[in-house]
Design a protein around this motif. Structure first.
Motif, mmCIF file in Angstrom:
data_model
loop_
_atom_site.group_PDB
_atom_site.id
_atom_site.type_symbol
_atom_site.label_atom_id
_atom_site.label_comp_id
_atom_site.label_asym_id
_atom_site.label_seq_id
_atom_site.Cartn_x
_atom_site.Cartn_y
_atom_site.Cartn_z
ATOM 1 N N GLU A 75 0.830 -1.205 0.000
ATOM 2 C CA GLU A 75 0.000 0.000 0.000
ATOM 3 C C GLU A 75 0.868 1.261 0.000
ATOM 4 O OE1 GLU A 75 -3.322 -0.076 -0.231
ATOM 5 O OE2 GLU A 75 -3.198 -2.247 -0.293
ATOM 6 N N GLN A 76 0.292 2.336 -0.474
ATOM 7 C CA GLN A 76 0.969 3.628 -0.431
ATOM 8 C C GLN A 76 1.007 4.099 1.022
ATOM 9 O OE1 GLN A 76 2.453 5.056 -3.057
ATOM 10 N NE2 GLN A 76 3.270 6.574 -1.651
ATOM 11 N N ALA A 77 2.203 4.324 1.538
ATOM 12 C CA ALA A 77 2.350 4.708 2.942
ATOM 13 C C ALA A 77 1.785 6.103 3.189
ATOM 14 C CB ALA A 77 3.815 4.659 3.352
ATOM 15 N N ASP A 79 -0.237 8.449 6.805
ATOM 16 C CA ASP A 79 -0.453 8.428 8.251
ATOM 17 C C ASP A 79 -1.529 7.436 8.677
ATOM 18 O OD1 ASP A 79 1.519 10.311 8.577
ATOM 19 O OD2 ASP A 79 0.142 12.009 8.764
ATOM 20 N N SER A 80 -2.616 7.349 7.926
ATOM 21 C CA SER A 80 -3.692 6.439 8.329
ATOM 22 C C SER A 80 -3.265 4.976 8.179
ATOM 23 C CB SER A 80 -4.977 6.712 7.546
ATOM 24 O OG SER A 80 -4.785 6.478 6.179
ATOM 25 N N LEU A 81 -2.462 4.670 7.167
ATOM 26 C CA LEU A 81 -1.966 3.310 6.999
ATOM 27 C C LEU A 81 -1.018 2.937 8.148
ATOM 28 C CD1 LEU A 81 -1.954 0.819 5.111
ATOM 29 C CD2 LEU A 81 0.160 1.739 4.160
ATOM 30 N N VAL A 82 -0.139 3.863 8.510
ATOM 31 C CA VAL A 82 0.785 3.615 9.620
ATOM 32 C C VAL A 82 0.006 3.374 10.910
ATOM 33 C CG1 VAL A 82 2.563 4.686 11.075
ATOM 34 C CG2 VAL A 82 2.758 4.785 8.579
ATOM 35 N N GLU A 83 -1.046 4.135 11.138
ATOM 36 C CA GLU A 83 -1.876 3.938 12.335
ATOM 37 C C GLU A 83 -2.581 2.580 12.303
ATOM 38 O OE1 GLU A 83 -1.931 5.650 15.191
ATOM 39 O OE2 GLU A 83 -0.310 6.772 14.231
ATOM 40 N N ALA A 84 -2.997 2.138 11.141
ATOM 41 C CA ALA A 84 -3.637 0.820 11.012
ATOM 42 C C ALA A 84 -2.639 -0.291 11.337
ATOM 43 C CB ALA A 84 -4.202 0.640 9.602
#
Length: 156
Positions: A75-77, A79-84
């Motif tokens: 996935e494209q990194a 902030d929301s992906l990092v939090e997930a």
């Protein structure tokens, strides 16, 4: 004949100078020719590494054990992906490693290298100490499925 194996909490005694004890999967036969063991923080670190070494479904008798973090690697990194990712890591460790209390998780994702790096800071109440472990997961494809091919784990 039955065999009772207890991998739980041990009380420190004069005879045993440890709180936790688990099988050492790297050294099945210990120095005396018996089952090798890890104790205290080494047992906890091995338990944590095992969580990230298995993907869900790999352990037949415990199909929910393990992770599915590889789904984030492509996935494209943001902030929301990092939090997930942090939420998933916290949930995994809370469920499968109850000996620790998570204090912090830092995550870096590298889509181009198909790699995820994360650092977990955790407190072990029975040992009254805070520790840190670093993990690097590198993914690839196997039989048409994304699979973690390598896991590296380092400690403070």
């Amino acid at each position: 004949m039955s065999l009772l194996v207890d991998f739980g909490l041990y009380k420190k005694t004069a005879a045993s100078n440890f709180v936790y004890k688990d099988i050492d999967t790297k050294n099945i036969l210990g120095s005396r020719g018996d089952v090798g063991t890890n104790t205290d923080i080494d047992a906890i670190r091995r338990g944590m590494k095992n969580i990230f070494s298995f993907t869900k479904g790999e352990r037949i008798l415990e199909p929910e054990f393990g992770h599915d973090l590889f789904k984030y690697i492509y996935e494209q990194a943001n902030d929301s992906l990092v939090e997930a990712v942090k939420t998933d890591i916290r949930a995994l460790l809370t469920r499968w490693e109850p000996r620790v209390r998570i204090e912090n998780i830092d995550v870096l994702l590298d889509k181009e290298q198909q790699t995820m790096w994360f650092e977990v800071t955790y407190f072990v109440p029975q040992l009254s100490q805070t520790y840190r472990s670093d993990y690097t997961l590198t993914a690839g494809w196997y039989n048409g499925k994304s699979k973690i091919f390598e896991i590296w784990c380092g400690f403070d």
